[in-house]
Design a protein around this motif. Structure first.
Motif, PDB file in Angstrom:
ATOM      1  N   LYS A  63      42.157  33.150  41.287  1.00  0.00           N
ATOM      2  CA  LYS A  63      42.071  31.790  40.740  1.00  0.00           C
ATOM      3  C   LYS A  63      40.675  31.512  40.171  1.00  0.00           C
ATOM      4  O   LYS A  63      40.493  30.570  39.411  1.00  0.00           O
ATOM      5  CB  LYS A  63      42.408  30.763  41.811  1.00  0.00           C
ATOM      6  CG  LYS A  63      43.857  30.816  42.254  1.00  0.00           C
ATOM      7  CD  LYS A  63      44.129  29.810  43.330  1.00  0.00           C
ATOM      8  CE  LYS A  63      45.573  29.931  43.819  1.00  0.00           C
ATOM      9  NZ  LYS A  63      45.836  29.065  44.963  1.00  0.00           N
ATOM     10  N   ASP A  64      39.691  32.325  40.569  1.00  0.00           N
ATOM     11  CA  ASP A  64      38.330  32.171  40.064  1.00  0.00           C
ATOM     12  C   ASP A  64      38.244  32.648  38.618  1.00  0.00           C
ATOM     13  O   ASP A  64      39.088  33.414  38.151  1.00  0.00           O
ATOM     14  CB  ASP A  64      37.342  32.994  40.894  1.00  0.00           C
ATOM     15  CG  ASP A  64      37.131  32.452  42.295  1.00  0.00           C
ATOM     16  OD1 ASP A  64      37.685  31.382  42.621  1.00  0.00           O
ATOM     17  OD2 ASP A  64      36.418  33.119  43.067  1.00  0.00           O
ATOM     18  N   TYR A  65      37.214  32.202  37.924  1.00  0.00           N
ATOM     19  CA  TYR A  65      36.879  32.748  36.617  1.00  0.00           C
ATOM     20  C   TYR A  65      36.088  34.015  36.911  1.00  0.00           C
ATOM     21  O   TYR A  65      35.029  33.966  37.539  1.00  0.00           O
ATOM     22  CB  TYR A  65      36.049  31.746  35.807  1.00  0.00           C
ATOM     23  CG  TYR A  65      35.902  32.130  34.363  1.00  0.00           C
ATOM     24  CD1 TYR A  65      36.779  31.642  33.403  1.00  0.00           C
ATOM     25  CD2 TYR A  65      34.891  32.994  33.951  1.00  0.00           C
ATOM     26  CE1 TYR A  65      36.649  31.994  32.070  1.00  0.00           C
ATOM     27  CE2 TYR A  65      34.762  33.351  32.623  1.00  0.00           C
ATOM     28  CZ  TYR A  65      35.642  32.853  31.691  1.00  0.00           C
ATOM     29  OH  TYR A  65      35.517  33.212  30.365  1.00  0.00           O
ATOM     30  N   LEU A  95      33.162  30.730  40.019  1.00  0.00           N
ATOM     31  CA  LEU A  95      32.924  31.910  39.194  1.00  0.00           C
ATOM     32  C   LEU A  95      32.699  33.099  40.108  1.00  0.00           C
ATOM     33  O   LEU A  95      32.015  32.982  41.126  1.00  0.00           O
ATOM     34  CB  LEU A  95      31.681  31.738  38.322  1.00  0.00           C
ATOM     35  CG  LEU A  95      31.556  30.493  37.462  1.00  0.00           C
ATOM     36  CD1 LEU A  95      30.255  30.535  36.663  1.00  0.00           C
ATOM     37  CD2 LEU A  95      32.743  30.341  36.532  1.00  0.00           C
ATOM     38  N   THR A  96      33.258  34.237  39.732  1.00  0.00           N
ATOM     39  CA  THR A  96      33.015  35.472  40.471  1.00  0.00           C
ATOM     40  C   THR A  96      32.472  36.518  39.520  1.00  0.00           C
ATOM     41  O   THR A  96      33.100  36.847  38.511  1.00  0.00           O
ATOM     42  CB  THR A  96      34.307  36.002  41.127  1.00  0.00           C
ATOM     43  OG1 THR A  96      34.738  35.072  42.117  1.00  0.00           O
ATOM     44  CG2 THR A  96      34.077  37.353  41.797  1.00  0.00           C
ATOM     45  N   PHE A  97      31.286  37.021  39.840  1.00  0.00           N
ATOM     46  CA  PHE A  97      30.675  38.121  39.091  1.00  0.00           C
ATOM     47  C   PHE A  97      30.918  39.410  39.866  1.00  0.00           C
ATOM     48  O   PHE A  97      30.763  39.433  41.089  1.00  0.00           O
ATOM     49  CB  PHE A  97      29.165  37.906  38.944  1.00  0.00           C
ATOM     50  CG  PHE A  97      28.793  36.783  38.021  1.00  0.00           C
ATOM     51  CD1 PHE A  97      28.503  37.038  36.690  1.00  0.00           C
ATOM     52  CD2 PHE A  97      28.714  35.478  38.485  1.00  0.00           C
ATOM     53  CE1 PHE A  97      28.146  36.003  35.834  1.00  0.00           C
ATOM     54  CE2 PHE A  97      28.361  34.440  37.640  1.00  0.00           C
ATOM     55  CZ  PHE A  97      28.078  34.707  36.309  1.00  0.00           C
ATOM     56  N   ILE A  98      31.290  40.472  39.161  1.00  0.00           N
ATOM     57  CA  ILE A  98      31.530  41.762  39.805  1.00  0.00           C
ATOM     58  C   ILE A  98      30.509  42.781  39.310  1.00  0.00           C
ATOM     59  O   ILE A  98      30.367  43.002  38.107  1.00  0.00           O
ATOM     60  CB  ILE A  98      32.945  42.290  39.524  1.00  0.00           C
ATOM     61  CG1 ILE A  98      34.001  41.303  40.002  1.00  0.00           C
ATOM     62  CG2 ILE A  98      33.146  43.656  40.194  1.00  0.00           C
ATOM     63  CD1 ILE A  98      35.424  41.694  39.637  1.00  0.00           C
ATOM     64  N   ILE A  99      29.799  43.392  40.262  1.00  0.00           N
ATOM     65  CA  ILE A  99      28.895  44.502  39.987  1.00  0.00           C
ATOM     66  C   ILE A  99      29.553  45.749  40.574  1.00  0.00           C
ATOM     67  O   ILE A  99      29.720  45.852  41.785  1.00  0.00           O
ATOM     68  CB  ILE A  99      27.510  44.299  40.630  1.00  0.00           C
ATOM     69  CG1 ILE A  99      26.866  43.010  40.115  1.00  0.00           C
ATOM     70  CG2 ILE A  99      26.615  45.506  40.365  1.00  0.00           C
ATOM     71  CD1 ILE A  99      25.567  42.639  40.822  1.00  0.00           C
ATOM     72  N   GLY A 100      29.939  46.676  39.717  1.00  0.00           N
ATOM     73  CA  GLY A 100      30.623  47.880  40.166  1.00  0.00           C
ATOM     74  C   GLY A 100      29.678  48.896  40.786  1.00  0.00           C
ATOM     75  O   GLY A 100      28.460  48.707  40.836  1.00  0.00           O
ATOM     76  N   LYS A 110      39.641  45.344  36.054  1.00  0.00           N
ATOM     77  CA  LYS A 110      39.290  44.808  34.733  1.00  0.00           C
ATOM     78  C   LYS A 110      40.427  44.001  34.112  1.00  0.00           C
ATOM     79  O   LYS A 110      40.178  43.115  33.299  1.00  0.00           O
ATOM     80  CB  LYS A 110      38.883  45.943  33.789  1.00  0.00           C
ATOM     81  CG  LYS A 110      37.553  46.573  34.145  1.00  0.00           C
ATOM     82  CD  LYS A 110      37.194  47.651  33.137  1.00  0.00           C
ATOM     83  CE  LYS A 110      35.919  48.352  33.506  1.00  0.00           C
ATOM     84  NZ  LYS A 110      35.495  49.302  32.473  1.00  0.00           N
ATOM     85  N   GLU A 111      41.656  44.279  34.498  1.00  0.00           N
ATOM     86  CA  GLU A 111      42.800  43.519  33.977  1.00  0.00           C
ATOM     87  C   GLU A 111      42.741  42.044  34.378  1.00  0.00           C
ATOM     88  O   GLU A 111      43.324  41.193  33.713  1.00  0.00           O
ATOM     89  CB  GLU A 111      44.116  44.126  34.462  1.00  0.00           C
ATOM     90  CG  GLU A 111      44.451  45.449  33.797  1.00  0.00           C
ATOM     91  CD  GLU A 111      45.765  46.028  34.296  1.00  0.00           C
ATOM     92  OE1 GLU A 111      46.555  45.301  34.924  1.00  0.00           O
ATOM     93  OE2 GLU A 111      45.992  47.226  34.050  1.00  0.00           O
ATOM     94  N   HIS A 112      42.055  41.744  35.467  1.00  0.00           N
ATOM     95  CA  HIS A 112      41.954  40.368  35.969  1.00  0.00           C
ATOM     96  C   HIS A 112      40.703  39.646  35.460  1.00  0.00           C
ATOM     97  O   HIS A 112      40.503  38.476  35.773  1.00  0.00           O
ATOM     98  CB  HIS A 112      41.954  40.353  37.497  1.00  0.00           C
ATOM     99  CG  HIS A 112      43.166  40.979  38.096  1.00  0.00           C
ATOM    100  ND1 HIS A 112      44.430  40.428  37.978  1.00  0.00           N
ATOM    101  CD2 HIS A 112      43.319  42.118  38.806  1.00  0.00           C
ATOM    102  CE1 HIS A 112      45.301  41.206  38.590  1.00  0.00           C
ATOM    103  NE2 HIS A 112      44.656  42.229  39.098  1.00  0.00           N
ATOM    104  N   VAL A 113      39.879  40.356  34.717  1.00  0.00           N
ATOM    105  CA  VAL A 113      38.599  39.815  34.281  1.00  0.00           C
ATOM    106  C   VAL A 113      38.783  38.869  33.095  1.00  0.00           C
ATOM    107  O   VAL A 113      39.516  39.159  32.159  1.00  0.00           O
ATOM    108  CB  VAL A 113      37.639  40.973  33.919  1.00  0.00           C
ATOM    109  CG1 VAL A 113      36.401  40.475  33.208  1.00  0.00           C
ATOM    110  CG2 VAL A 113      37.266  41.753  35.175  1.00  0.00           C
ATOM    111  N   ASN A 114      38.102  37.723  33.163  1.00  0.00           N
ATOM    112  CA  ASN A 114      38.137  36.738  32.079  1.00  0.00           C
ATOM    113  C   ASN A 114      37.057  36.989  31.031  1.00  0.00           C
ATOM    114  O   ASN A 114      37.224  36.647  29.868  1.00  0.00           O
ATOM    115  CB  ASN A 114      37.947  35.323  32.641  1.00  0.00           C
ATOM    116  CG  ASN A 114      39.009  34.971  33.647  1.00  0.00           C
ATOM    117  OD1 ASN A 114      38.773  35.036  34.850  1.00  0.00           O
ATOM    118  ND2 ASN A 114      40.191  34.625  33.186  1.00  0.00           N
ATOM    119  N   LYS A 115      35.935  37.562  31.461  1.00  0.00           N
ATOM    120  CA  LYS A 115      34.827  37.817  30.532  1.00  0.00           C
ATOM    121  C   LYS A 115      34.077  39.070  30.975  1.00  0.00           C
ATOM    122  O   LYS A 115      33.874  39.284  32.160  1.00  0.00           O
ATOM    123  CB  LYS A 115      33.874  36.621  30.483  1.00  0.00           C
ATOM    124  CG  LYS A 115      32.798  36.747  29.429  1.00  0.00           C
ATOM    125  CD  LYS A 115      32.307  35.386  29.003  1.00  0.00           C
ATOM    126  CE  LYS A 115      31.346  35.459  27.832  1.00  0.00           C
ATOM    127  NZ  LYS A 115      31.960  35.751  26.557  1.00  0.00           N
TER     128      LYS A 115
END
Length: 151
Positions: A63-65, A95-100, A110-115
């Motif tokens: 539900k997060d961006y 907002l959720t930021f992802i650092i791999g 990545k399919e769930h990523v908005n930006k």
């Protein structure tokens, strides 16, 4: 609220201290949650990405961006990042930021990523990048509030 999902843990005190300093500064503007998931220390990229994906999925709120931080993403100036964050927070308060990890982010995530955002074409160690992200978030809020910091 801003959540930062990170693959890997900080080990060195100086990285932890730098992160804690920016997290403390950010509390004036926004609640930030830093979530670490264990990275895989194996040479098989496919297996490592799969295991890291499973750990990230348990902590990811769809539900997060969601913003993926990766080399292939869009490069923004600090001012553009600030405006982007401001716009995203109007549309979605979380907002959720992802650092791999060292192999990046699994395609299923990545399919769930908005930006997709890139800070550079350069590759950074995840410990340093975490500090860079927190500093840029702090800079973004200073810009949004017309406060002296950004030059």
């Amino acid at each position: 609220m801003i959540r930062i999902l990170c693959v890997g843990k900080l080990k060195e005190k100086y990285w932890k201290d730098a992160c804690e300093e920016y997290l403390k500064r950010l509390t004036k503007y926004v609640q930030v949650e830093l979530v670490e998931v264990m990275d895989e220390k194996i040479d098989d990229e496919k297996i490592a990405l799969q295991k890291e994906k499973e750990r990230l999925e348990k902590r990811l709120n769809l539900k997060d961006y969601i913003i993926a931080l990766e080399i292939e993403g869009e490069e923004l100036s600090s001012t553009e990042l600030s405006k982007t964050i401001e716009t995203m927070r109007v549309e979605n308060s979380n907002l959720t930021f992802i650092i791999g990890g060292s192999y990046g982010i699994h395609p299923d995530i990545k399919e769930h990523v908005n930006k997709h955002i890139s800070f550079s074409k350069l590759t950074f160690p995840h410990q340093l990048f975490r500090v860079l992200l927190l500093e840029q978030l702090y800079r973004s809020f200073k810009i949004q509030n017309n406060e002296k910091y950004h030059k």
